[in-house]
Design an enzyme around this catalytic site. Structure first.
Site, PDB file in Angstrom:
ATOM      1  N   LYS A  14       1.210   8.495   8.322  1.00  8.55           N
ATOM      2  CA  LYS A  14       1.337   8.370   6.864  1.00  8.55           C
ATOM      3  C   LYS A  14       0.763   9.585   6.145  1.00  8.55           C
ATOM      4  O   LYS A  14       1.394  10.152   5.255  1.00  8.55           O
ATOM      5  CB  LYS A  14       0.618   7.115   6.349  1.00  8.55           C
ATOM      6  CG  LYS A  14       1.182   5.804   6.854  1.00  8.55           C
ATOM      7  CD  LYS A  14       0.476   4.604   6.221  1.00  8.55           C
ATOM      8  CE  LYS A  14      -1.019   4.552   6.495  1.00  8.55           C
ATOM      9  NZ  LYS A  14      -1.393   4.298   7.891  1.00  8.55           N
ATOM     10  N   ARG A  89      -2.942  -2.543   0.827  1.00  9.90           N
ATOM     11  CA  ARG A  89      -2.906  -3.022   2.210  1.00  9.90           C
ATOM     12  C   ARG A  89      -3.362  -4.462   2.352  1.00  9.90           C
ATOM     13  O   ARG A  89      -3.582  -4.940   3.468  1.00  9.90           O
ATOM     14  CB  ARG A  89      -3.630  -2.088   3.158  1.00  9.90           C
ATOM     15  CG  ARG A  89      -5.067  -1.851   2.942  1.00  9.90           C
ATOM     16  CD  ARG A  89      -5.644  -1.109   4.143  1.00  9.90           C
ATOM     17  NE  ARG A  89      -5.631   0.311   3.991  1.00  9.90           N
ATOM     18  CZ  ARG A  89      -5.697   1.187   4.987  1.00  9.90           C
ATOM     19  NH1 ARG A  89      -5.759   0.782   6.220  1.00  9.90           N
ATOM     20  NH2 ARG A  89      -5.723   2.451   4.758  1.00  9.90           N
ATOM     21  N   ARG A 128      -6.537  12.423  17.934  1.00  7.58           N
ATOM     22  CA  ARG A 128      -7.163  12.798  16.666  1.00  7.58           C
ATOM     23  C   ARG A 128      -8.686  12.677  16.775  1.00  7.58           C
ATOM     24  O   ARG A 128      -9.415  13.447  16.174  1.00  7.58           O
ATOM     25  CB  ARG A 128      -6.635  11.920  15.525  1.00  7.58           C
ATOM     26  CG  ARG A 128      -7.118  12.383  14.160  1.00  7.58           C
ATOM     27  CD  ARG A 128      -6.380  11.685  13.036  1.00  7.58           C
ATOM     28  NE  ARG A 128      -6.824  10.320  12.849  1.00  7.58           N
ATOM     29  CZ  ARG A 128      -6.293   9.476  11.974  1.00  7.58           C
ATOM     30  NH1 ARG A 128      -5.280   9.856  11.226  1.00  7.58           N
ATOM     31  NH2 ARG A 128      -6.757   8.258  11.854  1.00  7.58           N
ATOM     32  N   ARG A 134     -13.104  11.795  13.650  1.00  9.06           N
ATOM     33  CA  ARG A 134     -13.241  10.765  12.613  1.00  9.06           C
ATOM     34  C   ARG A 134     -13.973   9.576  13.198  1.00  9.06           C
ATOM     35  O   ARG A 134     -13.603   9.085  14.262  1.00  9.06           O
ATOM     36  CB  ARG A 134     -11.849  10.364  12.113  1.00  9.06           C
ATOM     37  CG  ARG A 134     -11.717  10.460  10.616  1.00  9.06           C
ATOM     38  CD  ARG A 134     -10.312  10.207  10.193  1.00  9.06           C
ATOM     39  NE  ARG A 134     -10.012   8.780  10.058  1.00  9.06           N
ATOM     40  CZ  ARG A 134      -8.921   8.314   9.478  1.00  9.06           C
ATOM     41  NH1 ARG A 134      -8.041   9.147   8.981  1.00  9.06           N
ATOM     42  NH2 ARG A 134      -8.717   7.018   9.392  1.00  9.06           N
ATOM     43  N   ARG A 145      -8.680  -1.774  13.964  1.00 10.04           N
ATOM     44  CA  ARG A 145      -7.869  -1.363  12.804  1.00 10.04           C
ATOM     45  C   ARG A 145      -6.419  -1.811  12.968  1.00 10.04           C
ATOM     46  O   ARG A 145      -5.774  -2.212  12.000  1.00 10.04           O
ATOM     47  CB  ARG A 145      -7.942   0.159  12.615  1.00 10.04           C
ATOM     48  CG  ARG A 145      -9.260   0.581  11.966  1.00 10.04           C
ATOM     49  CD  ARG A 145      -9.558   2.047  12.179  1.00 10.04           C
ATOM     50  NE  ARG A 145      -8.582   2.919  11.584  1.00 10.04           N
ATOM     51  CZ  ARG A 145      -8.296   4.139  12.035  1.00 10.04           C
ATOM     52  NH1 ARG A 145      -8.909   4.615  13.104  1.00 10.04           N
ATOM     53  NH2 ARG A 145      -7.406   4.874  11.418  1.00 10.04           N
TER      54      ARG A 145
HETATM   55  P1  ADP Z   1      -5.517   4.482   8.660  1.00 14.71           P
HETATM   56  O1  ADP Z   1      -4.327   4.050   7.890  1.00 14.71           O
HETATM   57  O2  ADP Z   1      -5.178   5.444   9.758  1.00 14.71           O
HETATM   58  O3  ADP Z   1      -6.371   3.339   9.124  1.00 14.71           O
HETATM   59  P2  ADP Z   1      -6.832   5.434   6.235  1.00 14.71           P
HETATM   60  O4  ADP Z   1      -7.333   6.813   5.999  1.00 14.71           O
HETATM   61  O5  ADP Z   1      -5.687   4.961   5.416  1.00 14.71           O
HETATM   62  O6  ADP Z   1      -6.479   5.376   7.774  1.00 14.71           O
HETATM   63  O7  ADP Z   1      -8.024   4.385   6.055  1.00 14.71           O
HETATM   64  C1  ADP Z   1      -9.259   4.542   6.696  1.00 14.71           C
HETATM   65  C2  ADP Z   1     -10.199   3.399   6.283  1.00 14.71           C
HETATM   66  O8  ADP Z   1     -10.413   3.463   4.850  1.00 14.71           O
HETATM   67  C3  ADP Z   1      -9.685   1.992   6.522  1.00 14.71           C
HETATM   68  O9  ADP Z   1      -9.928   1.534   7.837  1.00 14.71           O
HETATM   69  C4  ADP Z   1     -10.468   1.200   5.469  1.00 14.71           C
HETATM   70  O10 ADP Z   1     -11.797   0.970   5.881  1.00 14.71           O
HETATM   71  C5  ADP Z   1     -10.512   2.155   4.296  1.00 14.71           C
HETATM   72  N1  ADP Z   1      -9.374   1.949   3.373  1.00 14.71           N
HETATM   73  C6  ADP Z   1      -8.384   2.839   3.092  1.00 14.71           C
HETATM   74  N2  ADP Z   1      -7.509   2.337   2.215  1.00 14.71           N
HETATM   75  C7  ADP Z   1      -7.918   1.072   1.926  1.00 14.71           C
HETATM   76  C8  ADP Z   1      -7.427   0.017   1.115  1.00 14.71           C
HETATM   77  N3  ADP Z   1      -6.298   0.151   0.385  1.00 14.71           N
HETATM   78  N4  ADP Z   1      -8.127  -1.136   1.074  1.00 14.71           N
HETATM   79  C9  ADP Z   1      -9.236  -1.296   1.785  1.00 14.71           C
HETATM   80  N5  ADP Z   1      -9.755  -0.356   2.582  1.00 14.71           N
HETATM   81  C10 ADP Z   1      -9.118   0.821   2.668  1.00 14.71           C
END
Ligand code: ADP
Length: 199
Positions: A14, A89, A128, A134, A145
């Site tokens: 994404k 999400r 990654r 990370r 996740r």
């Molecule tokens: P990925 O989609 O690869 O898990 P992201 O960078 O989108 O990575 O998200 C990393 C973390 O940030 C998530 O595991 C969560 O803890 C937090 N996060 C990101 N976006 C949201 C959201 N919309 N609602 C709640 N937590 C979020």
């Protein structure tokens, strides 16, 4: 005005596609994950609240996330549209976003689902972890996740499909090929690249 959302499991690409699409369509890419990570890095109050959830691979509470996005979407660069990456999400976040957009007389134009096999995304995230370090790319956190995605986020795909705004894109293969697939799908929905764009 082009209002897009990229949705898909962790590791589907994404973030990579969001940067490219934002550039070619001339709209800001808004990643809640990036915003949270920069808050953690800068040791802000929001970062302090979000960190434990992120490290555990859990969603940050909706109350924090919704407020953050409302503020971000109210900024002037979103007037020409935006590309959301990683938000909404949860169903609560969908409700909040719907309400916010409706209050401005708008809605999402297209929701792009990046479809990827779980085994492939686990492997991508393992790489990654080596490259970027990370803290949430540790193997057991990655598995969690993916579970959180399956239980809390995957149901949103059906919600958007029901509204007729969903396009499914195969996220496997070369990065460029995936970008082309998305661009073609958007064109099919009447969203053309701006004239000045390279492709
Ligand atoms: P990925 O989609 O690869 O898990 P992201 O960078 O989108 O990575 O998200 C990393 C973390 O940030 C998530 O595991 C969560 O803890 C937090 N996060 C990101 N976006 C949201 C959201 N919309 N609602 C709640 N937590 C979020």
């Amino acid at each position: 005005m082009t209002r897009l959302l990229l949705i898909g499991p962790p590791g589907a690409g994404k973030g990579t596609q969001a940067v490219r699409l934002a550039e070619s369509y001339g709209i800001p890419a808004i990643s809640t994950g990036d915003i949270f990570r920069s808050n953690v890095k800068n040791e802000t109050e929001l970062g302090a609240k979000a960190k434990a959830f992120m490290d555990a691979g859990d969603n940050v509470p909706d109350s924090l996330t919704n407020a953050l996005i409302r503020d971000r979407l109210a900024e002037s660069d979103c007037e020409s549209g935006f590309l959301l990456d990683g938000y909404p999400r949860t169903t609560d976040q969908v409700r909040d976003l719907d309400e916010f957009l409706a209050s401005h007389g708008t809605a999402l134009d297209v929701v792009i689902e990046l479809v990827a096999d779980p085994d492939v995304v686990v492997e991508r995230l393992r790489k990654r972890a080596d490259d970027q370090g990370r803290s949430d790319d540790d193997e057991s956190v990655v598995r969690h996740r993916l579970d959180v995605y399956a239980s809390q986020t995957a149901p949103l795909v059906d919600v958007y499909d029901g509204r007729g705004v969903l396009v499914k894109i195969d996220a496997l293969g070369e990065i460029d090929d995936v970008t082309v697939r998305i661009t073609e799908a958007l064109a099919g929905r009447g969203i053309a690249l701006p004239d000045h764009s390279a492709r």
